[in-house]
Design a protein around this motif. Structure first.
Motif, PDB file in Angstrom:
ATOM      1  N   TYR A  88       4.971  14.586 -13.163  1.00 36.83           N
ATOM      2  CA  TYR A  88       4.134  15.120 -14.191  1.00 36.83           C
ATOM      3  C   TYR A  88       3.895  16.509 -13.748  1.00 36.83           C
ATOM      4  O   TYR A  88       4.037  17.276 -15.086  1.00 36.83           O
ATOM      5  N   VAL A  89       3.752  17.087 -12.742  1.00 40.60           N
ATOM      6  CA  VAL A  89       3.484  18.412 -12.385  1.00 40.60           C
ATOM      7  C   VAL A  89       4.594  19.249 -12.904  1.00 40.60           C
ATOM      8  O   VAL A  89       4.740  20.414 -13.323  1.00 40.60           O
ATOM      9  N   MET A 128       0.735  -1.136  -0.080  1.00 40.61           N
ATOM     10  CA  MET A 128      -0.032   0.082  -0.019  1.00 40.61           C
ATOM     11  C   MET A 128       0.854   1.173   0.107  1.00 40.61           C
ATOM     12  O   MET A 128       0.664   2.215  -0.801  1.00 40.61           O
ATOM     13  N   ARG A 166     -24.570   8.211   3.484  1.00 39.45           N
ATOM     14  CA  ARG A 166     -24.691   6.969   3.248  1.00 39.45           C
ATOM     15  C   ARG A 166     -23.314   6.030   3.206  1.00 39.45           C
ATOM     16  O   ARG A 166     -23.395   4.834   3.197  1.00 39.45           O
ATOM     17  N   GLU A 167     -22.206   6.792   3.216  1.00 35.71           N
ATOM     18  CA  GLU A 167     -20.832   6.138   2.995  1.00 35.71           C
ATOM     19  C   GLU A 167     -19.840   6.543   3.990  1.00 35.71           C
ATOM     20  O   GLU A 167     -20.133   7.671   4.807  1.00 35.71           O
ATOM     21  N   GLY A 168     -19.121   5.709   4.546  1.00 45.44           N
ATOM     22  CA  GLY A 168     -18.144   6.132   5.694  1.00 45.44           C
ATOM     23  C   GLY A 168     -17.029   7.066   5.264  1.00 45.44           C
ATOM     24  O   GLY A 168     -16.420   7.932   6.374  1.00 45.44           O
ATOM     25  N   ALA A 169     -16.584   7.310   4.136  1.00 46.35           N
ATOM     26  CA  ALA A 169     -15.726   8.036   3.524  1.00 46.35           C
ATOM     27  C   ALA A 169     -16.218   9.444   3.452  1.00 46.35           C
ATOM     28  O   ALA A 169     -17.273   9.373   2.792  1.00 46.35           O
ATOM     29  N   SER A 170     -15.670  10.500   3.672  1.00 48.17           N
ATOM     30  CA  SER A 170     -15.895  11.826   3.117  1.00 48.17           C
ATOM     31  C   SER A 170     -14.571  12.824   3.343  1.00 48.17           C
ATOM     32  O   SER A 170     -13.437  12.335   3.723  1.00 48.17           O
ATOM     33  N   GLY A 171     -14.548  13.869   2.623  1.00 46.99           N
ATOM     34  CA  GLY A 171     -13.532  14.946   2.569  1.00 46.99           C
ATOM     35  C   GLY A 171     -12.819  14.611   1.075  1.00 46.99           C
ATOM     36  O   GLY A 171     -13.035  13.812   0.635  1.00 46.99           O
ATOM     37  N   ALA A 172     -11.875  15.795   1.263  1.00 50.39           N
ATOM     38  CA  ALA A 172     -11.293  15.864  -0.244  1.00 50.39           C
ATOM     39  C   ALA A 172     -12.110  15.886  -1.253  1.00 50.39           C
ATOM     40  O   ALA A 172     -11.414  15.571  -2.729  1.00 50.39           O
ATOM     41  N   ASN A 173     -13.177  16.561  -1.422  1.00 47.79           N
ATOM     42  CA  ASN A 173     -14.053  16.679  -2.397  1.00 47.79           C
ATOM     43  C   ASN A 173     -15.049  17.913  -2.569  1.00 47.79           C
ATOM     44  O   ASN A 173     -15.847  17.960  -3.244  1.00 47.79           O
ATOM     45  N   GLN A 200     -15.618   0.647  -0.094  1.00 47.90           N
ATOM     46  CA  GLN A 200     -15.180   0.660   1.431  1.00 47.90           C
ATOM     47  C   GLN A 200     -15.239  -0.650   2.092  1.00 47.90           C
ATOM     48  O   GLN A 200     -15.991  -1.438   1.879  1.00 47.90           O
ATOM     49  N   LYS A 207     -18.561  18.216   3.070  1.00 46.00           N
ATOM     50  CA  LYS A 207     -18.301  18.359   4.521  1.00 46.00           C
ATOM     51  C   LYS A 207     -17.538  17.379   5.301  1.00 46.00           C
ATOM     52  O   LYS A 207     -17.896  16.112   4.812  1.00 46.00           O
ATOM     53  N   THR A 208     -16.951  17.579   6.155  1.00 49.55           N
ATOM     54  CA  THR A 208     -16.074  16.320   6.842  1.00 49.55           C
ATOM     55  C   THR A 208     -16.687  16.440   8.267  1.00 49.55           C
ATOM     56  O   THR A 208     -16.075  15.675   9.134  1.00 49.55           O
ATOM     57  N   GLN A 265     -23.916  11.266   0.087  1.00 45.57           N
ATOM     58  CA  GLN A 265     -23.120  10.266   0.048  1.00 45.57           C
ATOM     59  C   GLN A 265     -22.241  10.311   1.263  1.00 45.57           C
ATOM     60  O   GLN A 265     -21.629   9.292   1.803  1.00 45.57           O
ATOM     61  N   GLU A 302      -6.300  16.181   3.346  1.00 39.74           N
ATOM     62  CA  GLU A 302      -6.931  16.744   4.209  1.00 39.74           C
ATOM     63  C   GLU A 302      -6.701  15.876   5.614  1.00 39.74           C
ATOM     64  O   GLU A 302      -6.670  14.577   5.215  1.00 39.74           O
ATOM     65  N   LEU A 318       2.856  11.932  -9.649  1.00 35.10           N
ATOM     66  CA  LEU A 318       2.129  13.302  -9.759  1.00 35.10           C
ATOM     67  C   LEU A 318       3.104  14.431  -9.704  1.00 35.10           C
ATOM     68  O   LEU A 318       3.147  15.339 -10.511  1.00 35.10           O
TER      69      LEU A 318
END
Lengths: 71, 397
Positions: free
Chosen positions: A15-16, A1, A53-60, B316, A63-64, A50, B225, A12
């Protein structure tokens, strides 16, 4: 991982760092409204459901924190 | 429902009328405070499933939500010709939930069968266009019957000299209060016992965003984040049934960190197609790991009309404390049967269109844009949903 993450970051950065300088007068495509990198206002409720209903959030742009998701 | 529709329509027409009386302010960088745009986003969301967390991982998850958000953006320039933007936003959600209704014994009539959420916010941004930097401060509140939230934060952005790169640093905090409404069986005084009490839930987050114009057709954005949460992080009315069929309310750790890393890119293909991609990796301290990948295409059928089909895949793993109905051991310290925290894949696909006519939508010159979007959502643990959203933008031509 960890290896995959390191490879992704190296990819990244390389490339940048290989970016060309784009002058303002060359940005007719970059400045097109459809090219905007932030999430659009019409997606506001989608991001909200989302994050409930989903466990992940943020970076989009969603709200976190701050909100119940009680239902 | 008819009244809500008429009220929303009245609101649109009222704002269009207000704009039509505004004086011409085309003077270059007028320092006067002026309305730049008004946005209205309305959505209807409906879901159904069979793993209600309120009933311990079984039972209906039928829910509908009507959401309306309006924002007003005001702009003025100060003596140094720095641009100041003020955005005032107000949101109102009305939702009815069959699963929340099961908190009490009297289904379809209990206080928790429906609720209204009100969420106003205020944001101020000062932008120095010459130096390419901006400062943003924002505050928000959110109020439901059993949940209150206060949020605030700040962000600072700096563009590179050639305006091809921008870095943004952002910090925000949410100070929430949860009313501890337990399932009716766990309240000492039964259904009439309204000595609920409350607990706090605080969230703090910091993020760094780097955006880069790669070439004339491609730009990318990377977001890292970090979120730290503490306090009461479960929901007090979620039931958990153990192997011996005894029941308790959900119990989760009082701290949680989250690490989402996002990468976004948009590419102009030819003259009529824009491809937008998003990938996010997520890990948290409860053992949940997730991957999100999304692709949206904008097909410019004409200079003013675009079709936007999209697809999103999400995967997930379950949190360490999750088990379905009647699968937890009574010896466990933390436990939940909330399938939102379980192991699943989800697919979200749909289509939208965006119409930005030169003379205004339906010839109304201040009605600058209308966007409509529909999406269908399915989750591998038996939940499906549909959502339709509309965005109307009112702007000076």
């Amino acid at each position: 991982m960890k290896i995959r993450l390191i490879v992704a970051v190296i990819g990244l950065v390389s490339y940048v760092s290989g970016c060309t300088t784009v002058k303002e007068y060359q940005k007719n495509r970059i400045n097109d409204a459809e090219m905007d990198l932030s999430t659009r206002k019409v997606q506001k409720t989608e991001l909200s459901f989302q994050s409930y209903r989903e466990g992940a959030s943020g970076a989009n742009g969603g709200k976190t924190g701050g909100g119940c998701g009680c239902n | 429902m008819k009244k809500i529709c008429l009220s929303v329509l009245g609101l649109y027409l009222g704002f269009i009328q207000a704009f039509s009386q505004a004086k011409d302010s085309s003077q270059y960088k007028s320092r006067k405070l002026s309305i730049e745009e008004i946005n209205l986003v309305s959505s209807y969301y409906k879901q159904d499933g069979s793993h209600s967390a309120v009933e311990g991982g079984i039972g209906t998850q039928k829910l509908s939500d009507i959401s309306n958000v309006i924002d007003l953006k005001l702009v003025f320039y100060d003596k140094k010709y720095r641009k100041h933007s003020l955005v005032a936003e107000a949101g109102l959600d009305y939702y009815s939930s069959a699963s929340s209704d099961r908190i009490d014994a009297k289904a379809n009539s209990s206080a928790s069968s429906s609720d209204i959420r009100v969420y106003p916010s205020l944001s101020w941004t000062m932008e120095n266009e010459q130096k390419g930097r901006s400062l943003n401060l924002f505050a928000s509140t959110s109020t439901e019957y059993d949940y209150q939230s206060i949020g605030f934060g700040a962000a600072y952005s700096q563009k590179s000299k050639d305006r091809n790169r921008e870095i943004t640093v952002k910090g925000q905090a949410f100070l929430d209060k949860v009313t501890l409404i337990r399932p009716v069986e766990l309240r000492p005084g039964g259904e009439d016992d309204e000595n609920y009490g409350s607990a706090s839930r605080n969230s703090y987050s910091g993020s760094v965003t780097l955006s880069q114009v790669v070439n004339k057709r491609l730009q990318m954005l990377f977001v890292a984040e970090f979120v730290q949460q503490e306090g009461f992080l479960g929901l007090p009315f979620n039931r958990v049934y153990f192997k011996d069929l005894s029941m308790r309310a959900e119990h989760l750790p009082s701290t949680r960190w989250k690490l989402p890393l996002g990468l976004r890119a948009s590419y102009f293909l030819g003259d009529k197609v824009v491809l937008k991609g998003f990938y996010r990796f997520y890990q948290d301290s409860w053992g949940l790991q997730a991957h999100t990948a999304e692709l949206e295409t904008s097909l410019k059928l004409s200079p003013v009309f675009s079709l936007t089909p999209f697809y999103r895949f999400y995967r997930q793993t379950a949190v360490d404390y999750f088990a379905p109905y009647a699968a937890h051991e009574t010896s466990e310290e933390f436990f939940t049967s909330n399938f939102d925290l379980g192991d699943f894949n989800s697919h979200f696909a749909g289509m939208g269109f965006r119409y930005v006519p030169v003379g205004g939508v339906f010839g109304v010159k201040h009605w600058n844009m209308v966007e409509l979007r529909y999406g269908h959502y399915t989750r591998s643990n038996d939940l499906s949903a549909n959502i339709i959203s509309m965005h109307v933008r009112i702007k000076k031509p």
